[in-house]
Every structure is written in C-alpha cells, then in structure tokens.
Design a protein around this motif. Sequence first.
Motif, PDB file in Angstrom:
ATOM      1  N   GLU B 188     -26.418  21.999  26.570  1.00  0.00           N
ATOM      2  CA  GLU B 188     -25.220  21.351  26.017  1.00  0.00           C
ATOM      3  C   GLU B 188     -25.293  21.327  24.495  1.00  0.00           C
ATOM      4  OE1 GLU B 188     -27.045  19.814  28.480  1.00  0.00           O
ATOM      5  OE2 GLU B 188     -25.676  20.498  30.079  1.00  0.00           O
ATOM      6  N   GLN B 189     -26.493  21.062  23.992  1.00  0.00           N
ATOM      7  CA  GLN B 189     -26.646  21.047  22.527  1.00  0.00           C
ATOM      8  C   GLN B 189     -26.355  22.417  21.943  1.00  0.00           C
ATOM      9  OE1 GLN B 189     -30.641  19.460  22.299  1.00  0.00           O
ATOM     10  NE2 GLN B 189     -29.873  17.606  21.331  1.00  0.00           N
ATOM     11  N   GLN B 191     -24.315  24.627  23.217  1.00  0.00           N
ATOM     12  CA  GLN B 191     -22.870  24.836  23.238  1.00  0.00           C
ATOM     13  C   GLN B 191     -22.213  24.113  22.070  1.00  0.00           C
ATOM     14  OE1 GLN B 191     -22.104  23.501  27.168  1.00  0.00           O
ATOM     15  NE2 GLN B 191     -22.962  25.387  28.050  1.00  0.00           N
ATOM     16  N   LEU B 192     -22.727  22.905  21.795  1.00  0.00           N
ATOM     17  CA  LEU B 192     -22.212  22.177  20.633  1.00  0.00           C
ATOM     18  C   LEU B 192     -22.485  22.973  19.363  1.00  0.00           C
ATOM     19  CD1 LEU B 192     -21.053  19.652  19.278  1.00  0.00           C
ATOM     20  CD2 LEU B 192     -23.337  18.675  19.297  1.00  0.00           C
ATOM     21  N   ALA B 193     -23.677  23.596  19.310  1.00  0.00           N
ATOM     22  CA  ALA B 193     -24.020  24.396  18.133  1.00  0.00           C
ATOM     23  C   ALA B 193     -23.015  25.518  17.930  1.00  0.00           C
ATOM     24  CB  ALA B 193     -25.422  24.966  18.291  1.00  0.00           C
ATOM     25  N   ASP B 194     -22.575  26.146  19.034  1.00  0.00           N
ATOM     26  CA  ASP B 194     -21.555  27.194  18.924  1.00  0.00           C
ATOM     27  C   ASP B 194     -20.297  26.638  18.257  1.00  0.00           C
ATOM     28  OD1 ASP B 194     -22.969  29.266  19.996  1.00  0.00           O
ATOM     29  OD2 ASP B 194     -22.376  28.823  22.065  1.00  0.00           O
ATOM     30  N   ARG B 195     -19.886  25.454  18.723  1.00  0.00           N
ATOM     31  CA  ARG B 195     -18.664  24.873  18.146  1.00  0.00           C
ATOM     32  C   ARG B 195     -18.896  24.516  16.684  1.00  0.00           C
ATOM     33  NH1 ARG B 195     -18.627  22.433  23.299  1.00  0.00           N
ATOM     34  NH2 ARG B 195     -19.323  20.387  22.579  1.00  0.00           N
ATOM     35  N   LEU B 196     -20.097  24.045  16.382  1.00  0.00           N
ATOM     36  CA  LEU B 196     -20.388  23.688  14.985  1.00  0.00           C
ATOM     37  C   LEU B 196     -20.347  24.911  14.076  1.00  0.00           C
ATOM     38  CD1 LEU B 196     -23.330  21.138  15.321  1.00  0.00           C
ATOM     39  CD2 LEU B 196     -20.965  20.672  14.743  1.00  0.00           C
TER      40      LEU B 196
END
Lengths: 486, 453
Positions: B188-189, B191-196
């Motif tokens: 999940e982190q 995936q968040l990194a992708d969005r970041l």
Amino acid sequence: MSVFFLFAFIAVLAVAGYVVCRRRALASADGNIRCMHSLPSHYGWHGAIMAAVPALFGLAIWLLAQPLVIERQLQNYFPPEQVENPSAMTLLMGDVRRVAAGIDVAVARGALSETEASELNTASTDVRQALAAVGVALGAQVTPQVLAAAQDYRASATFGAIGRSILVIVLALAGFAYAVRITDRDFRARNRVERVSLALLALASVIAILTTIGIVLSLLSESARFFTFYPVGDFFFGLTWSPNFRGNSELGLLPLLWGTLYISLVAMIVAVPLGIFAAIYLAEYASPTARSILKPMIEIIAGIPTVVFGLFALVTVGPFLRDYFAQPLGLGNSGSSVMTAGIVIGILNIPFISSLSDDIINAVPQSMRDGSLGLGATKSETIKQVVLPAALPGIVGAVLMAASRAIGETMIVTMGAGAAARMDLNPFEAMTTITVKIVSQLTGDTEFNSPETLVAFALGLTLFVFTLVLNIVALLIVRRYREQYE
Amino acid sequence: MTDATAADLPASGGRPNKSILVEDALTRRRNRSEKRFMLYGLGAITISLLVLFIMLFTIFRDGTSAFFQASLSFPVTLDAEQLDEDGNRDPAEMASVTTIGYGNLLRASLVDYLAAEGISTDEIEEGNVGSLISRDGPAQLRDRVLADPDLIGQTVDVKIFATSRLDGYLKGRVTMETALLDSNVSPEQLQLADRLSEAGILTTAFNLQFLTAADASDQRPEAAGLGVAIIGSAYMMLLVLIMALPIGVAASIYLEEFAPKNWITDVIEVNISNLAAVPSIVYGILGLALFINFAGLPQSSTLVGALVLTLMTLPTIIIATRASLRAVPPSIRDAALGVGASKMQTVFHHVLPLAMPGILTGTILGLATALGETAPLLLIGMVAFVGDYPASPLDGGFLDPATALPVQVYAWASRSDPAFIERSSGAIIVLLGFLLVMNAVAIVLRRRFERRW
C-alpha cells in the motif's frame, strides 16, 4: 611545549643556521668563492644540519624512551604479588593512562583546576562520575592505586615534557652555535655535509630491515604470550576451531590451514592455466599493437583494490555459483564457498602470473626459437618443446609468488569464503582461512590478555612464515634463472 | 655429390615420397594443434578480460544509483507550541525537544499536506504514511531550527529523504512482491509512492550528501555518505606521500649508488623484495602491535593508518626508484664526476633529476595500491563507525578517528540492508575514480618525460 612547537623551533633554527653560516663563510673569504674550501651552500647546509639533526635525534629518542621509563616507575604502585601476570599489568597501565588522559581533559575544559586535579582522591570524589561529566567514559571504578598512579603519571609527563623541551632546545642551540663558530673559509664543510647525508641515506635503507625486525618481533612476542595461555601442540595439531570469548576455546590451526590451502588450490587451478596461456599468447602470438593494448588491460586487474573483488564475490559470483552449480548438483546452498573465493582470487592472480611469465618468456633468446623453427617445428611445438622448458624455472617462481599471494589474500576470503571452520572436501561449502580468522579475532572490542585475541598473532606468524618460505624459494628460483641469459 | 645424395635420399632413406604442396594427415594434425594452441591463449585472455568487464559492469550497474536519492518535498508548519513551549526562543531550552518531537511534526505535516492536495491515504494507517520519511529527516529539521530559531511559527518547505525502501522502489530494487515479504514497507505504501511521484512530491535527484555526509547507522542507509572516508583517505595519502617518498628515495639512492656490494646490502635487497610480497594483513598486525599497543597511538586514527601503509608501500617505491636510477646511463655520472663533482653532487644534481619522472610514476602507483588497501586498516580499527569529520591537520586531525574509502566499502557490504550494497558499489565507483585519476597522472608523467638514451 608541544612536540609540534619543538618541530617548528628546530625548523626555524635550521633555516637560520643555513643563512648565518653561509653569510659567515662568505664574509670570512671576503666574498671570494675561490678562496673557500666548499661551495657557499655547503656551509649553509652544514649549519642547518648541525642545528636540526642532533635535536631531532634527541627528540626521537626522548619520545621513544619516556613512556618506557614512566611505566617502569609506575609499576611501584602495583606490587608484583598483587598483579597476577604481565598482561594484567598492561591492562592496569592502560587504566592509568586513561584516567590521566581524563583528568587532562577535565583540566583543559575547566571542570577541575590544576590544584584540584592533583588533590583528587577516591575517598572524597567519585572520579569516574567526575570524568564522565566531561565526557570521558571509564570502564571500571577507579581504585586509589590507579588514581595515585595516574596523578604520578601526569606529574612525570609534565616533567618529561619540560625535560624534552630543554634537551631539544639545548641540542639545537648548541649545534647551531658550534656550526657558526667553526664556519670559516678553510672549514671542510662539503666533506662533513656529504658524510652526514650518506649516513642519513643509509639510515633510510635500514628502515626496511627495521620493518622486518618489527614484524618478526611483534609476531613472536605476542605469539609467545599466546603460547603461555594455550599449549603449542593443541594449536598446531588441533582439529577444531571454536573460539569462545568466555573461555574454554578450542583453537586448532588445522581447519583454518585446510581452508586456506583448499581455497588457494582452487585459485591456482584457475590462475595458472589462464595466466600462462595469456602470457604465451602475449609473448609469442600477439602483434605489437594487440600486445600494447591487451597487456595493460590485463594489468588493470592487478590495480583494482581487492575489496572490489570481495564485493564481486559476495554479490555476483557467490549467488551465481549457488544457483547454477551448488543447488542443482545438491552440493549445498551457501553463497560463500571455497569455489567463490577460489575463483575470484584466481582471477585476481592472473595478471601476476601472466606479467611475470611474459617477461620470462621474452627473456628466452630468439636463437633458441629460430633453431627449433629451422628444424621444421611449428610455432606451438617450439613453444611447448623449447621455450617453455627454458622458461620453466621462472614460471615456477611466478606461480609460487602467486600462490603466496593467494594464501595471504584477505578481503576476498573475508567476503566470499564464509566463516565456518571445517575440514570438508565439498568445494561449495563455506570454509574459512587463516586471514579471515585474524580479522575476526582482532576486530571489535579487544582486550589483549585472552588467548582468543592473542591467537591472531600466532595465526599471523604461521601465515608470515608460510608466505616467507614461498617467496624466498620463488625469489631464489627467479634470480638463479635470470642470471643464465644475462 | 651432394645433389646425388639428396636425390637418392627418398629411395634409400625409406621415407614415403611426398610433396610439401599436399598436406598429409600428420601435417594437418600438427596445424590443427597449432591453431588450437593459439586459441587457448586467446581464450585465456578473453576469459580474463570478460570477467573484468562483468565485474566493472555489475559494479556500475549496482552503484550508479547510489548517487541519486528519492526525497519528499512538502511544507511543514513549525508549530511554536511544540518546539518552544515557553516562547522565549532560548536555544538551550529548544534543544530539549528531541528528534522524536520533530518526527511527529513532520509526519503530521505530511499527512495534512496529502489531505490538502487530495491524495488519498485511506488504505494506509496514518503512522505508516509518516514512515515513508527517512529517520534522518527529523534530525536535519532540528538542526535547521536550532541554527535559526526565527523559523519557528512559520511554514517552511522541506525536502527530506524518503526511506531506502521507497528509494529502492523508484530504482526498481524493491517491488510489490518483495514488499509483501518485507516488514519495513507494505505494498500500500508503494502504491501511495506512485501517487506521490505523479503529484511531484516524491522526486529523485542527484544526492550530493552521498559524497559529503558521514556514515549513517544501520537504520538509515539513505543518509549514509562518504565524506569522512574521503577525508580519511586523503589524509592518509598525504601522510604516506610525506613519509614514504623521501625515505624510499633516500634508501634507493643509498642502495643503488653508494652501498658497497657485500652481504649486508644483499640481505637488505632480498629483504626488500620479500617485504613487497608479505601479505598486507601482516602489516596490519604489525601496526596493531607496534603503533597501537606499544606506542599508544589512538586507534582508527589516520596517522596509524598512514604509518602502516607507508611501511607497506616503501618496498614498492624502493623497487621502482632503483629501477629508474639504474636506467640513467653511466655516461651522465662519468661526465659529472669528470668535471669535478663529488659523488653526492653527481647523484643529487644529475642522476636524481633525470630519474625523477620514473620515481614519481612508481610513487603514484604505490600510492594507488595503498589507497585501495583494506585488510591492514581493519585491524587498526578503521572499520569502526565514525560519525564526525576529523579535524583539520593543524588541529591534530591526523590523530582523530576516521575511516577510509575501501574500508567503508567493506563496512557497507557487510551490513544486511540491500540498500547498503548499492552504497557500497557507489563507493567503489568513487574509489575507482580516484585510482583512475592517479593512474592517468602516472601515465601522463611517464609519457611526458619519457626519454631514450
């Protein structure tokens, strides 16, 4: 006065000696160089040498002798019947030095005044806490004896520093005065300057001998200490290596020796054919252009730090051998293995063998090749039947030198061979070597009074003797052989 | 007469009649073996060079990314309540706020900022959002605030390292699959990194800190740098040069030009060749016993390291210097002696200057070996973690603990986090860079001053 300041003082006086003596010599000859025995600069150099050399020697001797003298004097605080053995004494001395250094720091930071420092006693103050407050951590509680010795140590050190400064300054000034007084146009400055320079040059070459003596003495004395803790026979013929820092260690050399020799054997199996064939190609087949490109490229291998090969063994070769050889063959699943370290050391050794062999093959006279070729032999037959036999002693020397390097190699085995001391035949098992164990016994927090630490010196001695014998044999072979064609 | 015998030979000698123009089986076999033999040689060279290239390739493949580092940029409101309770901006009181306090602040600011930017963090707990930030970040922010207390109460833009796992994800070292098995990072982190990264908050840029910062602890590979190692290596090279060059040249001059040829000089000579071949770790033992245990010099200091390396390089320098002294033709010496120069003047005014290029080349190559040497430095404690730069040489910096480039390579390689292997390869690139420069200087010197007599 600090040592740095003394150096500066000597340097200034030496420059002054040069200028003053040169002037004085010129003045005594009324500026006519032809009336002088030596060139003006010789008089100058004489002045500089007289001001600097005796003072520097005095300083060096004082710096070497003072710790010994102070230590002897401090031993009065610790009666022999209270101290079990010499190494306990060494530890006590270490404590004394640390406490003394701590008090020095405290005084320098202003936490203690000079008089407070000399009146410290363990009854009224907690010395350990007082020193911890200024950032000096002591391992154990300070005993009254140690504190008294530390204060004595500080007093002697201060006294020693004053004595040292006086000695050095007096020596420098005396030398300077002597040079100035003796300098006139008839003084044979050149002879003396050259004699001193020659002595200094000879002294420099003695450093090589001193290094050897230093190596041998340090290895021997510490090994001797080790053998007072641990029986010689058990060390040289013991079959188990299991150091245990709580005592009861079994420190047998044989598993380490086996690992060392096994890894070196693998290394030589890789390095010898590759190195010799590379040398033959470079010396006999390659065109001058190809040779001028290929030879330096192979020598690049020798210039790369061994730690780089170590990382290569750890990250690339080890996993590769494990995944494609050891596991499919069912020989184990360890990335660190005899094969990993051996192959990488072998690669590292190729340039040593190839460069040395190349020189030796080149030294075989062309007439011998011409004779063979003229009889109808092909080039490869000439090489196999004539050139290689003629070059054989030299090549053997080169191989022996490479073997000695393989035995002494440290970083690659530390990173690629593993740490398990075992006597096994499976080349895909992790094994360990003498050098790995020297590193692991001596890195980290070490106290030099346990057999577990001191064993490293005995291992070092074994390694030194081993490689020394190999090197001497190799050197003798190469030397004797080279003389044949000169 | 000879013609007749020659003509008779095939018949009388009993050898088969054959032409040199037609290959028979034996010749073919011999030619094949000839070819094979040459190919063995070529193969040996190819294998050696191939391994060299594979090694350099893997090092550069693994190491170049060490020079780049992912960081998060977002605004942080430096809350006066938390950082300076009494509001009097007294640095001593502000220092009581530890990095944990700053860490909380950073974490809260990041979560708020993500919410404000509309980046969903729903599937991750709040605490795990904050764990994307390197543990180095709070310390840096704290230093910055303590240096400039006026920042308190303002909202400042910070650019702070992301954790090594996040960094590894952007570089392809960490994947969704490995994250499942890794307790330090969750998919999940990532995936968040992708969005970041899409939002431009998480960016990768050149990391100067890798070259300047000190080593960092096991937990923070992203903050580890080579600064102390580079300075330590530079100090040691300087000291080795100062000590080894004069002593080595003096010893060579004596042995080559002045020494009588007797058994003592012969012993010295054999001794020097042997010293050149003594395993380097034995020099480490010597340094430990002599300089640390006996002379009491401080462990891990560059001075001890340099002394050990000096003793190690001396034989190399002596051998190279003697070779270049020997290469100066005797006619030069004879000419100088002939016009009345003393032996000493001949050597110092004529022979030595002519041999200088060779001496310098040999010295530089000796220094290059010393620069890459690791094993003896391990024994004198240079592998220890050093967090502070050594002082400048005038302040006694040679006695301060430091580390050296190859030792740093080893230290990082023996840590468990794969991010340190990347750093290790990066350090090797720097080390090889220095070696390349030194060797290039040596080659240029040799070319420039090469002289044929």
